[in-house]
Enzyme design. Sequence first.
Site, PDB file in Angstrom:
ATOM      1  CG  ASP A  85       9.911 -12.059 -22.506  1.00 14.32           C
ATOM      2  OD1 ASP A  85       9.941 -13.222 -22.564  1.00 14.32           O
ATOM      3  OD2 ASP A  85       9.340 -11.331 -23.389  1.00 14.32           O
ATOM      4  CB  SER A 140       4.635  -3.594  -0.387  1.00 22.72           C
ATOM      5  OG  SER A 140       4.442  -3.217  -1.670  1.00 22.72           O
ATOM      6  N   GLY A 176       3.611   4.351   4.061  1.00 20.39           N
ATOM      7  CA  GLY A 176       2.640   5.420   3.949  1.00 20.39           C
ATOM      8  C   GLY A 176       1.152   4.645   3.698  1.00 20.39           C
ATOM      9  CB  ALA A 177      -0.723   4.729   0.438  1.00 21.27           C
ATOM     10  CD  GLN A 178       1.743  -0.898  -0.889  1.00 19.81           C
ATOM     11  OE1 GLN A 178       1.884  -2.046  -0.888  1.00 19.81           O
ATOM     12  NE2 GLN A 178       2.276  -0.269  -1.928  1.00 19.81           N
ATOM     13  N   GLY A 179       0.686   1.175   4.759  1.00 23.62           N
ATOM     14  CA  GLY A 179       0.750   0.837   6.018  1.00 23.62           C
ATOM     15  C   GLY A 179       2.229   0.946   6.621  1.00 23.62           C
ATOM     16  CE  LYS A 194       6.417  -4.603  -9.298  1.00 25.90           C
ATOM     17  NZ  LYS A 194       6.065  -3.231  -9.820  1.00 25.90           N
ATOM     18  CG  LEU A 195      12.845  -7.112 -18.270  1.00 23.68           C
ATOM     19  CD1 LEU A 195      11.897  -6.771 -19.515  1.00 23.68           C
ATOM     20  CD2 LEU A 195      14.114  -6.575 -18.670  1.00 23.68           C
ATOM     21  CG  ASP A 241       8.161  -0.765 -10.638  1.00 20.18           C
ATOM     22  OD1 ASP A 241       8.187  -2.051 -11.063  1.00 20.18           O
ATOM     23  OD2 ASP A 241       7.473  -0.501  -9.870  1.00 20.18           O
TER      24      ASP A 241
END
Length: 247
Positions: free
Chosen positions: A84, A136, A201-204, A81-82, A79
């Site tokens: 270029d 997200s 989960g953590a982000q809802g 997020k290339l 991960d």
Amino acid sequence: MTSFSERMARAAKKSRIILALDPVSRKSNLKYATGNIKGVSDHVCAVKINFHLLLPLSSSQIKEITELAHKSGLQCIADIKLNDIDNTNEVALEQLKIMGFDAVIANPFMGTNTLTSLVQMAHKKNMGVIALVYMSHPDASEGYGLETSEDMMYRIFFGRAITAQADGVIIGATQTEILREISMKKKELGVPIDVYSPGVGAQGADAVAAAKNGSDYLIVGRAIIEAKDPAKQAREMKDAVMRAFSA
Ligand code: XMP
């Protein structure tokens, strides 16, 4: 040799949960990563390894992590997020291949031709490319939700991913309406592109709801890693998602 998407489809028979290896401590990233893989490998199909875990590690340490993941039957997604130009993307891809990665997450902001070229280079190396379509986190709308004179940014990004023949797209599990829309669009176009969703989960977001709304794979970090019993949590999530897919 099977493609990345085929390898994921095979691994998905066991689980559709991808473990996001996001360290909470900065002490020993290697121990942290190998410990977490050993703990939950029976309940996940892949690991997603972020930039912030990769940065302090040497390439041989990263290789140790990907080798352990492969021995445990898991695919490895970088991960980073290339985003270029062609020639630097190619070197990044080569390095990731050497370190044992199966796929890379890329940003379609780079443009259709550059993304297409990245996918072609990746496929030659038997690797996959997963393109960001809608992140997200809450202010993802400031970028992916922008309305341009052509269309909404995420629709443009999805179109670029299709044209480039990317293996998958990232759409946050928190983005219910977008997930539904893209899922309909996929059916309409008959394209076999997989939807990967972080934000559970953590982000809802709820894993089962996301699966019902169109996610093919759920990327989960803190909800598993910070649980009292990560293996139990991963197993319960895996079982619930499997039930949703077989319903
Ligand atoms: P949590 O702890 O929230 O971790 O389950 C989620 C993981 O997913 C990453 N993340 C994203 N990665 N596109 C990505 O490529 C996204 O839209 C996105 N949203 C969250 C986050 O970095 C963490 O590793």
